[in-house]
Design a protein around this motif. Sequence first.
Motif, mmCIF file in Angstrom:
data_model
loop_
_atom_site.group_PDB
_atom_site.id
_atom_site.type_symbol
_atom_site.label_atom_id
_atom_site.label_comp_id
_atom_site.label_asym_id
_atom_site.label_seq_id
_atom_site.Cartn_x
_atom_site.Cartn_y
_atom_site.Cartn_z
ATOM 1 N N UNK A 1 50.982 -21.915 22.068
ATOM 2 C CA UNK A 1 49.838 -22.739 22.467
ATOM 3 C C UNK A 1 48.885 -22.955 21.302
ATOM 4 N N UNK A 2 48.073 -23.982 21.431
ATOM 5 C CA UNK A 2 47.066 -24.286 20.414
ATOM 6 C C UNK A 2 45.689 -24.297 21.068
ATOM 7 N N UNK B 1 42.940 -25.658 29.749
ATOM 8 C CA UNK B 1 42.586 -25.842 28.342
ATOM 9 C C UNK B 1 42.452 -24.473 27.692
ATOM 10 N N UNK B 2 43.198 -24.270 26.609
ATOM 11 C CA UNK B 2 43.145 -23.004 25.869
ATOM 12 C C UNK B 2 41.877 -23.013 25.015
ATOM 13 N N UNK B 3 41.056 -21.999 25.189
ATOM 14 C CA UNK B 3 39.749 -21.945 24.540
ATOM 15 C C UNK B 3 39.721 -20.964 23.362
ATOM 16 N N UNK B 4 38.662 -21.094 22.574
ATOM 17 C CA UNK B 4 38.416 -20.228 21.415
ATOM 18 C C UNK B 4 38.469 -18.763 21.856
ATOM 19 N N UNK B 5 39.059 -17.928 21.017
ATOM 20 C CA UNK B 5 39.212 -16.510 21.335
ATOM 21 C C UNK B 5 40.617 -16.173 21.810
ATOM 22 N N UNK B 6 41.412 -17.222 22.069
ATOM 23 C CA UNK B 6 42.795 -17.013 22.483
ATOM 24 C C UNK B 6 43.649 -16.704 21.261
ATOM 25 N N UNK C 1 45.323 -12.267 23.730
ATOM 26 C CA UNK C 1 44.241 -12.700 24.612
ATOM 27 C C UNK C 1 44.406 -14.176 24.941
ATOM 28 N N UNK C 2 44.119 -14.509 26.185
ATOM 29 C CA UNK C 2 44.186 -15.901 26.593
ATOM 30 C C UNK C 2 42.917 -16.219 27.365
ATOM 31 N N UNK C 3 42.186 -17.211 26.885
ATOM 32 C CA UNK C 3 40.960 -17.681 27.547
ATOM 33 C C UNK C 3 41.188 -19.130 27.931
ATOM 34 N N UNK D 1 49.270 -5.620 24.197
ATOM 35 C CA UNK D 1 50.477 -6.083 23.495
ATOM 36 C C UNK D 1 50.527 -7.610 23.541
ATOM 37 N N UNK D 2 51.306 -8.217 22.669
ATOM 38 C CA UNK D 2 51.389 -9.685 22.668
ATOM 39 C C UNK D 2 51.858 -10.236 24.016
ATOM 40 N N UNK D 3 51.212 -11.301 24.453
ATOM 41 C CA UNK D 3 51.598 -11.987 25.681
ATOM 42 C C UNK D 3 52.814 -12.871 25.391
#
Length: 120
Positions: A110-111, A29-34, A38-40, A82-84
């Motif tokens: 992603x969302x 699950x993609x979380x807030x702050x992504x 950055x990917x959380x 840099x962008x993922x």
Amino acid sequence: MASSSRMLATAVLAVLFVGAWCEAPVEFTVEKGSDEKNLALSIKYNKEGDSMAEVELKEHGSNEWLALKKNGDGLWEIKSDKPLKGPFNFRFVSEKGMRNVFDDVVPAEFKVGTTYKPEE
């Protein structure tokens, strides 16, 4: 000769079936702050008595695996200058030594708040 081929095919199918049946369910699950750099992730690993020990991400077009770090809230994070580049592949090792790789799980677009499951 033909029976040997049939036996080999049967054995291969049996291994594939057992491997798929034993695979531990996992959800990302993609979380807030992504965002693009950055990917959380909240990673749900449904294997009783076991948990994630290590998680790595591989960007689209890359051969390099990047380690995610588990933060104090239990989220797995990666931060980049840099962008993922997605879609993202993941591999993990559990506390009990289970290893797995999941390809193209989280898409490039992603969302936040969306849960992604590996294709079965």
